[in-house]
Enzyme design. Structure first.
Site, PDB file in Angstrom:
ATOM      1  N   CYS A  32     -27.895 -32.852  11.158  1.00 30.89           N
ATOM      2  CA  CYS A  32     -27.934 -31.969  12.333  1.00 30.89           C
ATOM      3  C   CYS A  32     -28.965 -32.526  13.310  1.00 30.89           C
ATOM      4  CB  CYS A  32     -28.264 -30.539  11.925  1.00 30.89           C
ATOM      5  SG  CYS A  32     -29.936 -30.341  11.263  1.00 30.89           S
ATOM      6  N   ALA A  33     -29.378 -31.719  14.276  1.00 30.25           N
ATOM      7  CA  ALA A  33     -30.308 -32.222  15.292  1.00 30.25           C
ATOM      8  C   ALA A  33     -31.706 -32.466  14.729  1.00 30.25           C
ATOM      9  CB  ALA A  33     -30.383 -31.249  16.463  1.00 30.25           C
TER      10      ALA A  33
END
Length: 376
Positions: A72-73
Site C-alpha cells: 500500500c502507500a
C-alpha cells in the site's frame, strides 16, 4: 499477525529476477500512475476499500500457498489486508514494510566493473523510481554522480569500502528527483560539480562541470572526462570514465532517449538533442558502455540488476537513434512526451537552492515514476 517483508528483501527478489506476486491495494489511479515493476514481477491491483467486507474480490486470483506480498502507500492498509488473507487460509502472505513510500527511497548498489588501474565503478539502482547514480572509487577516493537525496546510502557505502568522497557531480539540473549532490559534498568535505549552463539561477557555489575540466579520483588512475551534450537540458554533460564507460545522464537511455521539455523549451532544445545523439556520440568509441541516469522499463534491468548497454548496440536497436529524417525526429520527440514528472517545477527550484522544503514534503514531491524519457 501477518508476516512482513523489508524493501531490501523485496529488492533482492526483483534484482535476482525471482518470480514475485504483488497485491497492490492502493486506489487504481495511484496504481496506474506508479507501481512496483521487474522482469518477473506480477502485480494485481485491488483497492483496499474493496476488501474491507472480505477478500472475495481477490479469491481465485492466486493459490492459498502462493507467496503474496501486499503493498500500500505507507504499510498500514497492507498489514490489514495481509491479516485478512491469513485469516482466510492464505499461508504465505507478507506486508511490505513502509509501503511505496519506503520503496521509493530504496537504493541497491550493483558493481558494474573494475577500472584499468585499480578501483571499481558501482551503479546505485533506485528501483522504486528508476533513478541510477554512480559511485567511482580508486585508491581510497571516490566520486559520486547524480546523487539521490538519501545520502546516507553513499556515506555508508564509502565507510564500508574505506574510501573518502572527494567529488559529487550532477550531469544536469534534475527535474524528476531532488539531488543530494550538494548536501553530500558539504558533509563529506567534497567538491560539488554542476554544468554552468544549468546553473544560471542557482543560489550556491559550485565547481563548473565542463569539457576540458577533467576530474581525477585516486592517484590519477581514473579520469572523468566531461563531454558537453545538450538536449535534455541546455547544460547536460556526459562523462567518460576510464575510456570504458559513458555516463549519459538523461540524454540517452537503453530503450529510449531524453525528453527536451522539462524547462519548457522542447522546440528550442530538440535540435541540441539530435546533434548530441546523432553527431557527438557518433564520434565516440562504439565499445563504450552506456550508463544512463534513469531507466523506464523493467526489461532494462540486466540479469545482475544493473542497467547498461554498449553504445554500438544502441545505435542498432534503440528506436530513438534510428530516425534519419530531422523533421521526423522533431515530431517523435515533441509528440511522444509523457506527463511531466510530479512537482517538477518545485524539484527544479529545490535543486537550484531557491526553496528548501521539509523532508516529508520532499518525499511527496518525488512520488511517482521519473518520466525523463521520450515514449517512442
Amino acid at each position: 499477525m501477518a508476516k512482513t517483508i523489508t524493501t531490501n528483501e523485496l529488492a533482492k527478489k526483483v534484482v535476482n529476477h525471482e518470480e514475485t506476486l504483488i497485491l497492490d491495494v492502493r486506489n487504481t489511479d495511484e496504481f496506474d500512475n506508479w507501481k512496483i515493476e521487474g522482469g518477473k514481477v506480477e502485480v494485481i491491483n485491488e483497492p483496499y476499500f474493496n476488501l474491507l467486507e472480505g477478500i472475495e474480490p481477490v479469491e481465485g486470483k492466486f493459490n492459498k500457498d502462493q507467496e503474496v506480498i501486499v503493498v500500500c502507500a505507507k504499510g498500514g492498509s497492507s498489514e490489514f489486508v495481509a491479516d485478512l488473507l491469513e485469516a482466510s487460509g492464505y499461508s504465505n502472505v507478507y506486508s511490505l514494510e513502509g509501503g511505496m513510500k519506503v520503496w521509493s527511497e530504496h537504493l541497491v548498489p550493483v558493481k558494474i566493473g573494475d577500472l584499468k588501474d585499480g578501483g571499481s565503478l558501482y551503479q546505485f539502482v533506485r528501483l522504486g523510481k528508476g533513478c541510477l547514480s554512480y559511485f567511482i572509487e580508486s585508491n581510497g577516493e571516490a566520486a559520486v554522480v547524480d546523487v539521490n537525496r538519501m545520502i546516507e546510502n553513499y556515506e555508508g557505502f564509502a565507510a564500508e569500502n574505506g574510501v573518502k568522497i572527494k567529488h559529487t557531480l550532477d550531469t544536469h539540473l534534475h527535474a524528476d528527483h531532488i539531488s543530494g549532490g550538494r548536501q553530500l559534498a558539504e558533509k563529506a568535505g567534497a567538491t560539488y560539480h554542476l554544468p554552468p549552463k544549468d546553473a544560471v539561477e542557482v543560489t550556491f557555489d559550485y565547481s563548473p562541470l565542463e569539457e576540458g575540466n577533467n576530474i581525477t579520483v585516486g592517484n590519477t588512475t581514473i579520469t572523468v572526462q566531461p563531454i558537453y551534450s545538450p538536449g535534455h537540458t541546455i547544460g547536460s554533460t556526459s562523462l567518460i570514465i576510464d575510456d570504458q564507460f559513458l555516463l549519459t545522464g538523461d540524454i540517452l537511455f537503453v530503450k529510449s532517449i531524453g525528453r527536451p521539455d522539462l524547462a519548457g523549451k522542447a522546440e528550442d532544445w530538440v535540435g541540441d538533442l539530435r546533434n548530441t545523439l546523432y553527431s557527438r556520440y557518433k564520434e565516440l568509441s562504439e565499445n563504450l558502455i552506456v550508463l544512463p541516469a534513469h531507466y523506464s522499463f523493467a526489461e532494462e534491468l540486466g540479469n545482475d540488476g544493473s542497467v547498461s548497454a554498449r553504445l554500438g548496440d544502441l545505435y542498432n536497436k534503440n528506436e530513438g537513434l534510428q530516425v534519419e529524417d530531422e523533421n521526423a525526429f522533431r515530431k517523435l520527440v515533441t509528440e511522444n512526451l509523457p506527463p511531466q514528472p510530479n512537482a517538477y517545477q518545485e524539484i527544479r527550484e529545490t535543486n537550484m537552492g531557491k526553496i528548501n522544503p521539509e523532508n516529508e514534503k520532499q518525499r511527496e514531491m518525488e512520488t511517482g515514476p521519473n518520466r525523463c524519457a521520450v515514449q517512442g
